[in-house]
Scaffold this motif. Sequence first.
Motif, PDB file in Angstrom:
ATOM      1  N   CYS A   1      52.487  83.145 -53.335  1.00  6.59           N
ATOM      2  CA  CYS A   1      52.870  81.712 -54.438  1.00  6.59           C
ATOM      3  C   CYS A   1      52.426  80.648 -52.644  1.00  6.59           C
ATOM      4  O   CYS A   1      52.429  81.187 -51.876  1.00  6.59           O
TER       5      CYS A   1
ATOM      6  N   VAL B   1      57.649  78.613 -52.184  1.00 12.29           N
ATOM      7  CA  VAL B   1      58.462  78.968 -53.254  1.00 12.29           C
ATOM      8  C   VAL B   1      60.528  78.534 -52.350  1.00 12.29           C
ATOM      9  O   VAL B   1      60.431  78.625 -51.805  1.00 12.29           O
TER      10      VAL B   1
ATOM     11  N   ALA C   1      57.529  84.629 -51.137  1.00  9.10           N
ATOM     12  CA  ALA C   1      56.647  83.961 -49.759  1.00  9.10           C
ATOM     13  C   ALA C   1      54.885  84.682 -50.144  1.00  9.10           C
ATOM     14  O   ALA C   1      54.338  83.970 -49.716  1.00  9.10           O
ATOM     15  N   SER C   2      55.076  86.151 -49.731  1.00  9.38           N
ATOM     16  CA  SER C   2      53.131  86.721 -49.513  1.00  9.38           C
ATOM     17  C   SER C   2      52.008  86.017 -50.652  1.00  9.38           C
ATOM     18  O   SER C   2      50.952  85.922 -50.989  1.00  9.38           O
TER      19      SER C   2
ATOM     20  N   LEU D   1      62.603  87.294 -52.628  1.00  6.97           N
ATOM     21  CA  LEU D   1      62.028  86.721 -51.536  1.00  6.97           C
ATOM     22  C   LEU D   1      60.630  86.432 -51.039  1.00  6.97           C
ATOM     23  O   LEU D   1      59.823  85.466 -51.083  1.00  6.97           O
ATOM     24  N   ASP D   2      61.139  87.731 -49.880  1.00  5.18           N
ATOM     25  CA  ASP D   2      59.670  87.475 -48.603  1.00  5.18           C
ATOM     26  C   ASP D   2      58.597  88.037 -49.900  1.00  5.18           C
ATOM     27  O   ASP D   2      57.067  87.567 -50.152  1.00  5.18           O
TER      28      ASP D   2
ATOM     29  N   THR E   1      53.566  78.047 -57.180  1.00  3.76           N
ATOM     30  CA  THR E   1      55.550  77.785 -57.108  1.00  3.76           C
ATOM     31  C   THR E   1      56.010  78.399 -57.931  1.00  3.76           C
ATOM     32  O   THR E   1      56.421  78.295 -58.928  1.00  3.76           O
TER      33      THR E   1
END
Length: 280
Positions: free
Chosen positions: A149, A152, A146-147, A142-143, A128
């Motif tokens: 973890c 997020v 996100a890929s 962020l993207d 996380t």
Amino acid sequence: MTRILEARPLTPVTKFFRLDAPLIAASAQPGQFVMLRAREGGERIPITIADYDRETGTVVIVVQEVGATTRRVCALEAGEEILDVAGPLGSPIELPAGGHLCGVGGGFGTASLLCLMRERRASGGRTTAIVGARTKDLLILLDDLASLCDAVEVCTDDGSAGFRGFVTQRLAQLIAGDGPGRPDHVVAIGPMAMMRAVAETTRGHRVKTLVSMDPLMVDGTGMCGGCRVMVAGKPRFACVDGPCFDAHDVDFDVAMRRNKAYVRQEHAALERLACASGRD
């Protein structure tokens, strides 16, 4: 000379660079850093490795403009070269196998979570990321996270994106069992004040917590002593003993005072750079 393959701004003062650096990529591990020099006669600065790709021989760094040298680096574009990039330096982050890892990132320190989360997830651990900024316009990558973890968690001071509040408030909620749940390990990378707050958040809950110290550094090899930090009452060199240390053992008061030791000189260097740019 190290060639810049990709350069793009992430915020008005933060820039993403993908470098052609096969020797560094071949042995880099999460938590390590490079020493970078932008020009002949210039200062050397440490930059944490954000990510690496052994197949393509590339290394990613993210640089934030805080002084004259970082401003020079951020002015570079794809196709140009950085004079010196030496590394990987420092010790990799060491964590027990398995469990739930929570990476806490603030500002451009968020970038350093990329390779840590990728390697951790590849080894089967749960991941996380808690990412914070003053406002949504200052959030980065962020993207990408996100890929990499399982979850997020976004925090902004003004509530313009995600949770309204500090990363430590959201971390406290996770420790209490909310959302992705209590972490087994925490790694915090970002401003010194944030890392100190993370240490205080986890201390009473006995959650193993590491912080990546970013002190003043000259050579990156343990010879100058400039990066000295106090850990568990003993002096340690961030460049060779760290840069990651047990957050509950770090004396942040001493570290923050040392990091402000050359503020006047840094301002003077920025003024000289501004004057030189004006003459150009």
